[in-house]
Design a protein around this motif. Structure first.
Motif, PDB file in Angstrom:
ATOM      1  N   ASP A  95       0.743  -1.323   0.051  1.00  0.00           N
ATOM      2  CA  ASP A  95      -0.138   0.160  -0.127  1.00  0.00           C
ATOM      3  C   ASP A  95       0.737   1.353   0.002  1.00  0.00           C
ATOM      4  OD1 ASP A  95       0.869  -0.460   2.402  1.00  0.00           O
ATOM      5  OD2 ASP A  95      -0.866  -0.116   3.507  1.00  0.00           O
ATOM      6  N   ARG A  96       2.016   0.995  -0.378  1.00  0.00           N
ATOM      7  CA  ARG A  96       2.821   2.342  -0.423  1.00  0.00           C
ATOM      8  C   ARG A  96       2.599   3.044  -1.373  1.00  0.00           C
ATOM      9  NH1 ARG A  96       7.579   4.173   2.174  1.00  0.00           N
ATOM     10  NH2 ARG A  96       8.824   5.494   0.851  1.00  0.00           N
ATOM     11  N   PRO A  97       2.471   4.513  -1.574  1.00  0.00           N
ATOM     12  CA  PRO A  97       2.282   5.147  -2.396  1.00  0.00           C
ATOM     13  C   PRO A  97       3.293   5.294  -3.546  1.00  0.00           C
ATOM     14  CG  PRO A  97       2.514   6.522  -0.779  1.00  0.00           C
ATOM     15  CD  PRO A  97       2.664   5.219  -0.245  1.00  0.00           C
ATOM     16  N   GLY A  98       2.923   5.293  -4.984  1.00  0.00           N
ATOM     17  CA  GLY A  98       4.013   5.326  -6.095  1.00  0.00           C
ATOM     18  C   GLY A  98       3.834   6.356  -6.897  1.00  0.00           C
ATOM     19  N   VAL A  99       4.618   6.320  -7.989  1.00  0.00           N
ATOM     20  CA  VAL A  99       4.415   7.310  -9.010  1.00  0.00           C
ATOM     21  C   VAL A  99       3.082   7.773  -9.549  1.00  0.00           C
ATOM     22  CG1 VAL A  99       4.823   6.067 -11.147  1.00  0.00           C
ATOM     23  CG2 VAL A  99       5.859   8.448 -10.846  1.00  0.00           C
ATOM     24  N   ARG A 100       2.140   6.871  -9.713  1.00  0.00           N
ATOM     25  CA  ARG A 100       0.870   7.142 -10.021  1.00  0.00           C
ATOM     26  C   ARG A 100       0.159   7.924  -9.066  1.00  0.00           C
ATOM     27  NH1 ARG A 100      -1.061   4.806 -14.827  1.00  0.00           N
ATOM     28  NH2 ARG A 100       0.351   3.224 -15.642  1.00  0.00           N
ATOM     29  N   ALA A 101       0.364   7.669  -7.844  1.00  0.00           N
ATOM     30  CA  ALA A 101      -0.186   8.347  -6.439  1.00  0.00           C
ATOM     31  C   ALA A 101       0.156   9.708  -6.419  1.00  0.00           C
ATOM     32  CB  ALA A 101      -0.002   7.579  -5.450  1.00  0.00           C
ATOM     33  N   LEU A 102       1.612   9.680  -6.742  1.00  0.00           N
ATOM     34  CA  LEU A 102       2.313  11.152  -6.612  1.00  0.00           C
ATOM     35  C   LEU A 102       1.886  12.176  -7.715  1.00  0.00           C
ATOM     36  CD1 LEU A 102       4.589  12.991  -5.755  1.00  0.00           C
ATOM     37  CD2 LEU A 102       6.269  11.820  -7.661  1.00  0.00           C
ATOM     38  N   LEU A 103       1.749  11.662  -8.797  1.00  0.00           N
ATOM     39  CA  LEU A 103       1.122  12.371  -9.978  1.00  0.00           C
ATOM     40  C   LEU A 103      -0.526  12.802  -9.459  1.00  0.00           C
ATOM     41  CD1 LEU A 103       2.658  10.949 -13.135  1.00  0.00           C
ATOM     42  CD2 LEU A 103       3.120  13.232 -12.202  1.00  0.00           C
ATOM     43  N   ARG A 104      -1.068  11.814  -9.239  1.00  0.00           N
ATOM     44  CA  ARG A 104      -2.325  12.231  -8.711  1.00  0.00           C
ATOM     45  C   ARG A 104      -2.595  13.179  -7.758  1.00  0.00           C
ATOM     46  NH1 ARG A 104      -3.802   7.287  -8.418  1.00  0.00           N
ATOM     47  NH2 ARG A 104      -3.434   6.883  -6.563  1.00  0.00           N
ATOM     48  N   VAL A 105      -1.851  13.315  -6.763  1.00  0.00           N
ATOM     49  CA  VAL A 105      -1.959  14.081  -5.526  1.00  0.00           C
ATOM     50  C   VAL A 105      -1.279  15.308  -5.606  1.00  0.00           C
ATOM     51  CG1 VAL A 105      -1.606  14.315  -3.097  1.00  0.00           C
ATOM     52  CG2 VAL A 105      -2.362  12.086  -3.890  1.00  0.00           C
ATOM     53  N   ALA A 106      -0.014  15.349  -6.431  1.00  0.00           N
ATOM     54  CA  ALA A 106       0.798  16.601  -6.422  1.00  0.00           C
ATOM     55  C   ALA A 106       0.955  17.120  -7.737  1.00  0.00           C
ATOM     56  CB  ALA A 106       2.184  16.126  -5.873  1.00  0.00           C
TER      57      ALA A 106
END
Length: 519
Positions: free
Chosen positions: A259-270
């Motif tokens: 469940d560690r955030p990856g690059v897709r989550a990074l782009l989605r959030v930031a």
């Protein structure tokens, strides 16, 4: 499948009422009376004088050059007159420093003009590449159908390429194939969707979505104003340094949490104005590498991110992923955009396919391309950093690490197996090899640590916002430095790494490396 007229494309992509034609009367090249009659009928039927419309308009107020084919004019074929119109438009766009948005639909070379028409591909391709090498963006939208010399010239040279759903797109038209070989071309090959699956187009979208994607891309690659200077980030926070001083094995385990955030989550959030790109553009698409245009804060960039979601035991990071990354490096270099690389991999593929696909060579070329890259570069160590697959995206002007990120030539279990003939001493090997972010910072490999409080998987939103803030700061700070000075410092940094007397010391022109922990 119904064909989309040229004027519908112009209306869909440009601001209402903004189109201005650049077309002058078409050259008269029809020496043959029969061909002249065909041209007359085509002009009467379409209201156009050639198979191509060129001009300028605006997309959300941003001025762009446009070139759009009309299939109903002699199957959108390109002869001398149409080619001259296209090249004149591209040359004007280059002179006036305008992005180019083009939409081909064509059966290819105009057979009525023979070999001379066929040779127009040369000047078309040259004009497009001169435009690109001037640092100007080129976007293409392939409509049904796009084949032959048009696909093999300006249809295949864009920085970003989208295609119409269901469109027939291919080099050799199916009618020609059938006539030459006496059988039908294999079904499902020459389709927009199949080209997307093989990394040859970046998106498959209806014409109604073209304006949105073009606006996003242009916002990133052609900003209308210079970004502001970066805000100051505080220096070392003692409580965060103390929190980072944990056993290396704790970080290894944290980095492996599903469940560690990856690059897709990074782009989605930031990230802002994110446009994912697809594949190498040369027939490969691997899910382990995400390529995108994006902004962090006011800073535009190309993102090359190892995608933890796209890497599995059965499909680890392969050479195609690094070729996709190198496409992004070239894109950033041509457009003068900074690069953000994101390292998060359990290791590159160990397989026959990877060896035969040139994995080692791709790692070497990625290292060289990044070390010598003309643009500003920032590397983010986000999670696991195993082996050459991780190192391939590391060389950068600035290296930022998540608190639980790590970097090692092998996974600790592998290092233990080599030295102790058992994987059971992996925790000991992780400690001895200095793989964790805090050790990397002490060796001068990492410049800044982004804290996890206590683990990114437990506070993904807050953690990713912190990462986005740091990336924006680093990118804006690098933008203020002269290119030659920045590149010289990058090379000097890695030239001196590990030499006696240089461990952990900032470079002479970059004392900011002493600032290491983000807010």
């Amino acid at each position: 499948m119904a064909r989309t007229p040229a004027r519908v494309v112009l209306e869909a992509v440009l601001d209402p009422g903004s189109f201005r034609s650049w077309d002058t009367p078409a050259l008269d090249v029809a020496a043959d009376p029969g061909y002249a009659e065909e041209l007359r009928r085509a002009r009467e039927a379409t209201g156009l004088d050639e198979s191509l419309i060129t001009g300028e308009g605006t997309i959300e107020g941003r001025r762009v050059a446009v070139a759009v084919c009309e299939f109903d004019f002699l199957a959108g074929s390109i002869g001398v007159a149409a080619a001259e119109r296209f090249v004149a438009a591209v040359e004007r766009a280059t002179r006036e420093r305008l992005p180019l948005v083009a939409s081909p639909t064509s059966g290819g070379t105009r057979m009525q003009e023979g070999t001379v028409a066929f040779l127009q591909m040369v000047k078309i391709s040259a004009a497009v590449m001169q435009h690109r090498r001037s640092g100007l963006p080129y976007l293409a939208y392939l409509r049904h159908p796009t084949t032959g010399g048009v696909f093999a010239s300006w249809g295949s040279l864009a920085h970003v390429t989208a295609a119409e759903p269901g469109a027939l797109v291919g080099f050799l038209g199916p009618r020609v194939y059938s006539a030459l070989y006496g059988e039908e071309f294999p079904a499902g090959v020459q389709t927009a969707e199949n080209l997307y699956a093989h990394g040859l187009v970046d998106a498959v979208i209806p014409v109604g979505g073209l304006r949105e994607i073009a606006a996003r891309v242009l916002t990133v690659v052609s900003p209308t104003s210079r970004p502001p200077s970066p805000e100051h980030l505080p220096a070392d926070a003692e409580e965060d340094l103390a929190r980072a001083d944990l056993p290396a094995w704790d970080s290894v385990l944290a980095s492996r949490r599903p469940d560690r955030p990856g690059v897709r989550a990074l782009l989605r959030v930031a990230g802002y104005d994110v446009t994912p790109l697809n594949g190498t553009g040369r027939g490969e698409s691997e899910p382990g590498l995400l390529l995108a245009l994006a902004r962090f804060g006011a800073a535009s960039c190309v993102v090359l991110g190892q995608d933890r979601r796209g890497q599995e035991y059965a499909q680890p990071l392969g050479p195609g992923a690094l070729r996709t990354a190198r496409r992004g490096m070239k894109l950033a270099g041509e457009l003068g955009l900074p690069l953000v690389t994101v390292v998060d991999t359990q290791g590159a593929a160990l397989s026959r396919e990877a060896e035969e696909g040139g994995l080692a060579g791709e790692i070497a070329r990625s290292l060289a391309d990044l070390a010598l890259h003309p643009s500003a570069t920032v590397c983010l160590l986000l999670g696991q950093g195993t082996g050459g697959g991780a190192l391939a995206l590391l060389p950068a002007d600035r290296v930022v690490a998540a608190q639980h990120a790590w970097l090692s030539p092998l996974p600790p279990e592998g290092a233990s197996a080599i030295l102790h003939r058992t994987p059971d001493r992996a925790a000991e090997m992780a400690e001895r090899q200095g793989v964790r972010a805090l050790d990397l910072r002490r060796h001068g490999i990492v410049d800044r640590i982004v804290p996890e409080r206590p683990d990114a998987a437990d506070e993904p939103q807050a953690f990713l916002h912190r990462v986005g803030l740091v990336l924006a700061h680093e990118l804006l700070a690098l933008a203020d430095r002269p290119d030659e000075e920045r590149r010289a410092d990058r090379l000097d940094r890695f030239r001196r790494l590990g030499l006696p007397g240089t461990v952990g010391e900032p470079g002479p022109a970059d004392a900011s490396r002493a600032t290491s922990v983000a807010p």
